[in-house]
Design a protein around this motif. Structure first.
Motif, PDB file in Angstrom:
ATOM      1  N   PHE A  89     -12.555  -0.124   0.892  1.00 33.28           N
ATOM      2  CA  PHE A  89     -11.245  -0.345   0.280  1.00 33.28           C
ATOM      3  C   PHE A  89     -10.657  -1.674   0.755  1.00 33.28           C
ATOM      4  O   PHE A  89     -10.062  -2.423  -0.027  1.00 33.28           O
ATOM      5  CB  PHE A  89     -10.304   0.812   0.612  1.00 33.28           C
ATOM      6  N   VAL A 119      -6.269   5.694   3.499  1.00 34.43           N
ATOM      7  CA  VAL A 119      -7.383   5.209   4.308  1.00 34.43           C
ATOM      8  C   VAL A 119      -6.965   5.416   5.761  1.00 34.43           C
ATOM      9  O   VAL A 119      -5.807   5.208   6.133  1.00 34.43           O
ATOM     10  CB  VAL A 119      -7.713   3.737   4.020  1.00 34.43           C
ATOM     11  N   TYR A 172      -5.223  -3.630   7.811  1.00 37.14           N
ATOM     12  CA  TYR A 172      -4.114  -2.874   7.226  1.00 37.14           C
ATOM     13  C   TYR A 172      -2.757  -3.106   7.900  1.00 37.14           C
ATOM     14  O   TYR A 172      -1.722  -2.748   7.326  1.00 37.14           O
ATOM     15  CB  TYR A 172      -4.448  -1.384   7.250  1.00 37.14           C
ATOM     16  N   LEU A 195       0.804  -1.216   0.000  1.00 38.38           N
ATOM     17  CA  LEU A 195       0.000   0.000   0.000  1.00 38.38           C
ATOM     18  C   LEU A 195       0.843   1.275   0.000  1.00 38.38           C
ATOM     19  O   LEU A 195       0.303   2.379  -0.025  1.00 38.38           O
ATOM     20  CB  LEU A 195      -0.942   0.006   1.206  1.00 38.38           C
ATOM     21  N   LYS A 223      -2.674   3.943  -0.340  1.00 38.62           N
ATOM     22  CA  LYS A 223      -3.604   3.096  -1.086  1.00 38.62           C
ATOM     23  C   LYS A 223      -2.921   2.349  -2.229  1.00 38.62           C
ATOM     24  O   LYS A 223      -3.590   1.797  -3.095  1.00 38.62           O
ATOM     25  CB  LYS A 223      -4.763   3.947  -1.603  1.00 38.62           C
TER      26      LYS A 223
END
Length: 546
Positions: free
Chosen positions: A224, A184, A245, A114, A176
């Motif tokens: 997402f 995010v 994440y 990411l 992202k």
């Protein structure tokens, strides 16, 4: 009035290119008004990396349309181009601005796929821009999001401490993916009367989606994750930011990161008996709460003390055991992980660590004018062997020792180098030298804390009658105080070296005495090699070389 920007701000200095891999190691504590003894909102930040920070400053002002500003962080000093300047910017001293907005951070990493390496904003440049442009914590959260959407976020996952004179927040964010602008994120308001801490490990798990007074988040924080396959809607589990994440919770990660949170919590709320199980990597145990209520309200000095922790008073006390050496040193040379005979091991990772570039404790206070209420207590190097010095957010000059020096050359005129000299003279002879350092530290900080109410009462009266005079008064106080601390630390370095030379420690009369070793340490030596040092039995007294 259009004022030319001063290319200065706290902590933005050229760093070694090699610092990038190790600078992702910091500790931040957030203390709300109700949890502090004097009504302060406090944020701490220890930047643990081998680099040369300088206490610098950015002046605020108004800027003509079309003005551009350089984007440059302190970690690698990489030039990331320019972006349009805001019409109005605010003065920043340390990581506090003239409206008492305060920031801190720790890098959490997260999913490497990411990271947008082409993002123009590193976390450090982002923090500076936010401090220049936002007045409140909520404004800062919104601005972090909008800046990242416009220019791209180039760092890995981050946790920010964001506070103003009324409230405090913890914000977690991650990019992202390559070539994708935006982040995010989720932000949690720290309940008044509580504290929180983060140390390079994501702390936010599940959260309500319908409580905007206390929880804010990006509109796509859940969708997402679903799109990327990080969250399965049919799992039967609520969405968990960290699981989505920041899924890595390995034993080594916990040991390096969660231990610092555990130590802050166990010292702030001993009655709650926080277990060390999560920190030590036990399976099927819960992480530490995001927020806790301390047993007693914390004073400024208490918070400074938390930043000096080496797990003292626990089974993991770094001043104990053979790994502490003959003089009980808490220093452990990097790397943290090591192997012996093919097996993996790891040193403890304390809050106070020798590779710190600087440590700050920020205060924001509702009951004082902004020029007086906002300040950063700053020290170069690590907290346990140095002295915090106050710098008010309204000052317009800085002491030369805190703005000079380079990492590649020692200088008696640099506060960072002199502080490091004291630290390095202390590490290997901790039990012999640290009491002298601790006394100097305690005496100096006690005097500063005693003076603080008097200085601030005077400054508040001046701010009401003559703001320019108040600024001059606080500048003179901050500069003269820092210079006095610097001179004392120069004297302390001289004293340590003079008193402890060639393995001797001089007594009060200047007579050298052999320091020797403790019986505990000698026992370790004898047990490791019992035959090498043993003398043959003899009836005649053995003469030794004096």
């Amino acid at each position: 009035m259009n004022r030319p920007p001063v290319l200065l701000h706290a902590l933005l200095a050229a760093a070694l290119a090699t610092a990038a891999a190790t600078a992702q190691a910091c500790t931040s504590i957030v203390v709300t008004r109700g949890a502090s003894r004097d009504g302060s909102v406090m944020v701490t930040y220890s930047a643990d990396a081998p680099f040369m920070p300088r206490l610098l400053r950015i002046a605020g002002g108004t800027h003509a349309p079309g003005t551009m500003v350089d984007v440059r962080g302190w970690e690698d000093n990489e030039d990331r181009g320019k972006i349009p300047q805001a019409e109005r910017t605010y003065t920043v001293v340390g990581l506090v601005n003239e409206h008492q907005l305060s920031l801190g951070e720790t890098t959490t990493g997260g999913r490497p796929e990411l990271k947008n390496r082409k993002g123009q904003l590193d976390y450090d440049a982002l923090m500076v821009l936010v401090l220049q442009r936002a007045k409140t914590a909520r404004e800062a959260i919104t601005l972090v999001d909008s800046l990242c959407r416009e220019y791209g976020f180039g760092s890995s996952g981050e946790t920010f401490s964001i506070a103003d004179k009324n409230e405090a927040w913890i914000m977690e964010l991650i990019g992202k993916g390559p070539d994708v602008k935006g982040i995010v994120w989720v932000a949690a308001k720290v309940p008044d009367g509580c504290i929180t801490a983060h140390a390079n490990l994501s702390r936010i798990t599940t959260f309500p989606l319908n409580d905007p007074d206390n929880w804010l988040y990006s509109p796509d924080v859940v969708t997402f994750a679903i799109e990327k396959g990080y969250y399965k809607t049919d799992s039967g589990k609520p969405f968990n930011y960290r699981d989505a994440y920041h899924p890595s919770q390995s034993a080594s990660v916990r040991r390096a990161c969660a231990g610092r949170v555990w130590s802050i919590y166990r010292r702030s709320a001993p009655s709650q008996n926080f277990s060390d199980a999560y920190y030590r990597g036990a399976e099927n145990v819960e992480d530490y709460p995001l927020f806790i209520k301390p047993d007693q309200q914390l004073g400024l000095h208490d918070v400074m003390g938390l930043m000096r922790d080496h797990f003292e008073g626990t089974p993991y006390d770094m001043t104990k055991g053979p790994d502490a050496g003959p003089y009980c040193s808490p220093m452990r040379l990097r790397d943290l992980a090591f192997k012996v005979d093919g097996k993996n091991y790891m040193w403890e990772r304390p809050i106070s660590t020798q590779q710190s570039g600087f440590v700050i404790v920020n205060q924001s206070r509702q009951n004082l004018p902004d020029a007086v209420g906002g300040l950063t207590w700053f020290t170069p190097d690590e907290a346990s062997t140095s002295c915090f010095t106050p710098f008010y957010c309204a000052i317009d000059a800085l002491p030369a020792p805190y703005t000079t020096g380079t990492y590649d050359k020692f200088s008696w005129e640099s506060a960072w180098w002199v502080t490091n000299l004291v630290s390095n003279l202390t590490y290997d002879r901790w039990s012999r030298v640290y009491p002298d350092v601790q006394k100097a530290q305690a005496d100096q900080e006690a005097a500063l804390l005693k003076m603080q109410p008097v200085i601030e009462e005077t400054a508040a009266k001046l701010a009401a009658a003559d703001p320019a005079l108040a600024q001059s008064f606080l500048t003179n106080y901050s500069v003269s105080t820092a210079e006095a601390v610097f001179r004392r630390w120069q004297d302390l370095a001289h004293s340590i070296l003079t008193r402890n030379v060639d393995g001797y420690t001089k007594d009060a009369n200047g007579h050298p005495k052999a320091a020797g070793y403790s019986e505990e340490w000698l026992r370790h030596v004898v047990e490791s090699r019992p035959d090498q040092f043993k003398l043959p039995e003899t009836k005649k007294p053995v003469e030794t070389d004096h």
